[in-house]
Design a protein around this motif. Sequence first.
Motif, PDB file in Angstrom:
ATOM      1  N   THR A  44       0.819  -1.221   0.000  1.00 37.12           N
ATOM      2  CA  THR A  44       0.000   0.000   0.000  1.00 37.12           C
ATOM      3  C   THR A  44       0.849   1.267   0.000  1.00 37.12           C
ATOM      4  O   THR A  44       0.380   2.319  -0.425  1.00 37.12           O
ATOM      5  CB  THR A  44      -0.950   0.031   1.216  1.00 37.12           C
ATOM      6  N   VAL A  45       2.089   1.181   0.439  1.00 39.50           N
ATOM      7  CA  VAL A  45       2.967   2.358   0.480  1.00 39.50           C
ATOM      8  C   VAL A  45       3.254   2.874  -0.928  1.00 39.50           C
ATOM      9  O   VAL A  45       3.366   4.076  -1.140  1.00 39.50           O
ATOM     10  CB  VAL A  45       4.276   2.034   1.249  1.00 39.50           C
ATOM     11  N   SER A  46       3.365   1.968  -1.874  1.00 40.58           N
ATOM     12  CA  SER A  46       3.633   2.388  -3.267  1.00 40.58           C
ATOM     13  C   SER A  46       2.781   1.546  -4.218  1.00 40.58           C
ATOM     14  O   SER A  46       3.285   0.950  -5.165  1.00 40.58           O
ATOM     15  CB  SER A  46       5.117   2.231  -3.585  1.00 40.58           C
ATOM     16  N   ALA A  47       1.491   1.531  -3.951  1.00 37.65           N
ATOM     17  CA  ALA A  47       0.575   0.686  -4.718  1.00 37.65           C
ATOM     18  C   ALA A  47       0.554   1.075  -6.190  1.00 37.65           C
ATOM     19  O   ALA A  47       0.420   2.250  -6.534  1.00 37.65           O
ATOM     20  CB  ALA A  47      -0.830   0.784  -4.143  1.00 37.65           C
ATOM     21  N   SER A  48       0.689   0.075  -7.021  1.00 33.33           N
ATOM     22  CA  SER A  48       0.549   0.303  -8.463  1.00 33.33           C
ATOM     23  C   SER A  48      -0.940   0.263  -8.812  1.00 33.33           C
ATOM     24  O   SER A  48      -1.772  -0.186  -8.017  1.00 33.33           O
ATOM     25  CB  SER A  48       1.290  -0.790  -9.236  1.00 33.33           C
ATOM     26  N   GLY A  49      -1.250   0.701 -10.015  1.00 32.50           N
ATOM     27  CA  GLY A  49      -2.637   0.637 -10.473  1.00 32.50           C
ATOM     28  C   GLY A  49      -3.144  -0.793 -10.496  1.00 32.50           C
ATOM     29  O   GLY A  49      -4.292  -1.063 -10.143  1.00 32.50           O
ATOM     30  N   ALA A  50      -2.286  -1.716 -10.907  1.00 31.94           N
ATOM     31  CA  ALA A  50      -2.684  -3.124 -10.965  1.00 31.94           C
ATOM     32  C   ALA A  50      -2.954  -3.678  -9.563  1.00 31.94           C
ATOM     33  O   ALA A  50      -3.913  -4.434  -9.362  1.00 31.94           O
ATOM     34  CB  ALA A  50      -1.601  -3.950 -11.658  1.00 31.94           C
ATOM     35  N   GLN A  51      -2.124  -3.299  -8.595  1.00 24.50           N
ATOM     36  CA  GLN A  51      -2.340  -3.766  -7.224  1.00 24.50           C
ATOM     37  C   GLN A  51      -3.646  -3.211  -6.662  1.00 24.50           C
ATOM     38  O   GLN A  51      -4.415  -3.937  -6.040  1.00 24.50           O
ATOM     39  CB  GLN A  51      -1.164  -3.364  -6.331  1.00 24.50           C
ATOM     40  N   LEU A  52      -3.889  -1.940  -6.901  1.00 22.35           N
ATOM     41  CA  LEU A  52      -5.117  -1.328  -6.418  1.00 22.35           C
ATOM     42  C   LEU A  52      -6.334  -1.962  -7.080  1.00 22.35           C
ATOM     43  O   LEU A  52      -7.331  -2.269  -6.420  1.00 22.35           O
ATOM     44  CB  LEU A  52      -5.087   0.175  -6.670  1.00 22.35           C
ATOM     45  N   LEU A  53      -6.244  -2.203  -8.372  1.00 20.39           N
ATOM     46  CA  LEU A  53      -7.342  -2.849  -9.097  1.00 20.39           C
ATOM     47  C   LEU A  53      -7.596  -4.258  -8.562  1.00 20.39           C
ATOM     48  O   LEU A  53      -8.743  -4.660  -8.353  1.00 20.39           O
ATOM     49  CB  LEU A  53      -7.037  -2.890 -10.597  1.00 20.39           C
ATOM     50  N   LEU A  54      -6.545  -5.012  -8.313  1.00 25.57           N
ATOM     51  CA  LEU A  54      -6.687  -6.362  -7.760  1.00 25.57           C
ATOM     52  C   LEU A  54      -7.302  -6.315  -6.369  1.00 25.57           C
ATOM     53  O   LEU A  54      -8.182  -7.118  -6.040  1.00 25.57           O
ATOM     54  CB  LEU A  54      -5.331  -7.069  -7.729  1.00 25.57           C
ATOM     55  N   PHE A  55      -6.875  -5.372  -5.553  1.00 26.91           N
ATOM     56  CA  PHE A  55      -7.409  -5.197  -4.202  1.00 26.91           C
ATOM     57  C   PHE A  55      -8.921  -4.949  -4.251  1.00 26.91           C
ATOM     58  O   PHE A  55      -9.702  -5.607  -3.567  1.00 26.91           O
ATOM     59  CB  PHE A  55      -6.676  -4.031  -3.533  1.00 26.91           C
ATOM     60  N   VAL A  56      -9.335  -4.008  -5.087  1.00 27.29           N
ATOM     61  CA  VAL A  56     -10.750  -3.682  -5.234  1.00 27.29           C
ATOM     62  C   VAL A  56     -11.512  -4.872  -5.815  1.00 27.29           C
ATOM     63  O   VAL A  56     -12.581  -5.247  -5.315  1.00 27.29           O
ATOM     64  CB  VAL A  56     -10.941  -2.417  -6.099  1.00 27.29           C
ATOM     65  N   ALA A  57     -10.967  -5.481  -6.861  1.00 26.80           N
ATOM     66  CA  ALA A  57     -11.654  -6.594  -7.530  1.00 26.80           C
ATOM     67  C   ALA A  57     -11.825  -7.786  -6.599  1.00 26.80           C
ATOM     68  O   ALA A  57     -12.884  -8.430  -6.587  1.00 26.80           O
ATOM     69  CB  ALA A  57     -10.885  -7.003  -8.783  1.00 26.80           C
ATOM     70  N   PHE A  58     -10.829  -8.080  -5.809  1.00 28.88           N
ATOM     71  CA  PHE A  58     -10.906  -9.212  -4.890  1.00 28.88           C
ATOM     72  C   PHE A  58     -11.988  -8.963  -3.842  1.00 28.88           C
ATOM     73  O   PHE A  58     -12.846  -9.818  -3.600  1.00 28.88           O
ATOM     74  CB  PHE A  58      -9.541  -9.448  -4.229  1.00 28.88           C
ATOM     75  N   GLY A  59     -11.967  -7.775  -3.221  1.00 26.64           N
ATOM     76  CA  GLY A  59     -12.972  -7.442  -2.215  1.00 26.64           C
ATOM     77  C   GLY A  59     -14.368  -7.368  -2.798  1.00 26.64           C
ATOM     78  O   GLY A  59     -15.336  -7.845  -2.196  1.00 26.64           O
ATOM     79  N   LEU A  60     -14.484  -6.788  -3.981  1.00 32.42           N
ATOM     80  CA  LEU A  60     -15.784  -6.679  -4.637  1.00 32.42           C
ATOM     81  C   LEU A  60     -16.333  -8.062  -4.982  1.00 32.42           C
ATOM     82  O   LEU A  60     -17.523  -8.329  -4.791  1.00 32.42           O
ATOM     83  CB  LEU A  60     -15.679  -5.815  -5.893  1.00 32.42           C
ATOM     84  N   SER A  61     -15.479  -8.949  -5.460  1.00 34.73           N
ATOM     85  CA  SER A  61     -15.918 -10.313  -5.797  1.00 34.73           C
ATOM     86  C   SER A  61     -16.465 -11.034  -4.568  1.00 34.73           C
ATOM     87  O   SER A  61     -17.536 -11.669  -4.638  1.00 34.73           O
ATOM     88  CB  SER A  61     -14.760 -11.117  -6.388  1.00 34.73           C
ATOM     89  N   ILE A  62     -15.767 -10.935  -3.464  1.00 29.01           N
ATOM     90  CA  ILE A  62     -16.233 -11.576  -2.229  1.00 29.01           C
ATOM     91  C   ILE A  62     -17.568 -10.969  -1.809  1.00 29.01           C
ATOM     92  O   ILE A  62     -18.511 -11.676  -1.436  1.00 29.01           O
ATOM     93  CB  ILE A  62     -15.190 -11.451  -1.103  1.00 29.01           C
ATOM     94  N   THR A  63     -17.663  -9.643  -1.891  1.00 32.97           N
ATOM     95  CA  THR A  63     -18.887  -8.952  -1.503  1.00 32.97           C
ATOM     96  C   THR A  63     -20.067  -9.358  -2.379  1.00 32.97           C
ATOM     97  O   THR A  63     -21.177  -9.586  -1.870  1.00 32.97           O
ATOM     98  CB  THR A  63     -18.676  -7.424  -1.554  1.00 32.97           C
ATOM     99  N   LEU A  64     -19.848  -9.467  -3.673  1.00 30.90           N
ATOM    100  CA  LEU A  64     -20.928  -9.886  -4.570  1.00 30.90           C
ATOM    101  C   LEU A  64     -21.425 -11.283  -4.204  1.00 30.90           C
ATOM    102  O   LEU A  64     -22.637 -11.530  -4.177  1.00 30.90           O
ATOM    103  CB  LEU A  64     -20.463  -9.849  -6.026  1.00 30.90           C
ATOM    104  N   ILE A  65     -20.505 -12.164  -3.887  1.00 39.22           N
ATOM    105  CA  ILE A  65     -20.886 -13.527  -3.492  1.00 39.22           C
ATOM    106  C   ILE A  65     -21.663 -13.502  -2.175  1.00 39.22           C
ATOM    107  O   ILE A  65     -22.713 -14.148  -2.047  1.00 39.22           O
ATOM    108  CB  ILE A  65     -19.644 -14.441  -3.399  1.00 39.22           C
ATOM    109  N   VAL A  66     -21.169 -12.748  -1.192  1.00 40.28           N
ATOM    110  CA  VAL A  66     -21.838 -12.664   0.112  1.00 40.28           C
ATOM    111  C   VAL A  66     -23.236 -12.059  -0.039  1.00 40.28           C
ATOM    112  O   VAL A  66     -24.206 -12.568   0.543  1.00 40.28           O
ATOM    113  CB  VAL A  66     -20.981 -11.865   1.121  1.00 40.28           C
ATOM    114  N   GLU A  67     -23.357 -10.988  -0.817  1.00 44.05           N
ATOM    115  CA  GLU A  67     -24.673 -10.367  -1.029  1.00 44.05           C
ATOM    116  C   GLU A  67     -25.624 -11.342  -1.733  1.00 44.05           C
ATOM    117  O   GLU A  67     -26.792 -11.447  -1.369  1.00 44.05           O
ATOM    118  CB  GLU A  67     -24.553  -9.071  -1.836  1.00 44.05           C
ATOM    119  N   TRP A  68     -25.129 -12.047  -2.731  1.00 39.19           N
ATOM    120  CA  TRP A  68     -25.971 -13.018  -3.445  1.00 39.19           C
ATOM    121  C   TRP A  68     -26.425 -14.129  -2.496  1.00 39.19           C
ATOM    122  O   TRP A  68     -27.597 -14.509  -2.487  1.00 39.19           O
ATOM    123  CB  TRP A  68     -25.200 -13.597  -4.632  1.00 39.19           C
TER     124      TRP A  68
END
Length: 158
Positions: A82-106
Motif C-alpha cells: 500500500t505504500v507504493s501501490a501500483s494501479g494493478a495492485q489497487l485494481l486487484l485489491f478492489v476486484a478481490f474485495g468486490l468479488s467476495i462482496t458480490l458472493i456474500v450479497e448473493w
Amino acid sequence: MGARLRASCRAVVASPETTVATFALLLNFPWEILQAPLYDGMASSPHAIVSKACLQATAGDMVIMLIAHGAVAIGSRNRRWTVSASGAQLLLFVAFGLSITLIVEWLGTGGHWLSSWSYAPTMPLLPGTGIGLSPVLQWLILPPLTVWFAKRQLVGSA
C-alpha cells in the motif's frame, strides 16, 4: 512492560495489516450506518439492533479487506504494497474485495447464507443481478480510500 514487549506491540500496531484493518473499520462503519435504511426492516428497527447489525457487517467488511490485502501482498510478495501501490495492485485489491462482496450479497439475499437479509424497496439494484448498488459502491469507493489512508499512516510511521 519490558522493552522487548513494547517493541513487539509497536510492530503489531505499525503493521500494514493493522493499519488496513483500522481504516477498514473507520470507513466501513459510517457507510454501514448510512446504508442501513436500504435494508428491509432496518429503518424501523430499534437503534441497538441497527448498531449491532452494522457492527457485524463492518467486522465482515474488515475481514474481506484483510483477505484482499493479503491476496495482493502474496501476489506482489510485499506486505507493505500500500505504500507504493501500483494501479494493478489497487485494481486487484478492489476486484478481490468486490468479488467476495458480490458472493456474500448473493448468498445473503438468496437465503443461502447463515443468516439472510433483503433489501428495502429504496435500495437501487445492480441491473440484472438483484444485488444492491450500495454495497457495490462501498467496495468501489472505500478500498482505494483505505489504501490512501494506509499509505499516509505507514509512510508517516516509518
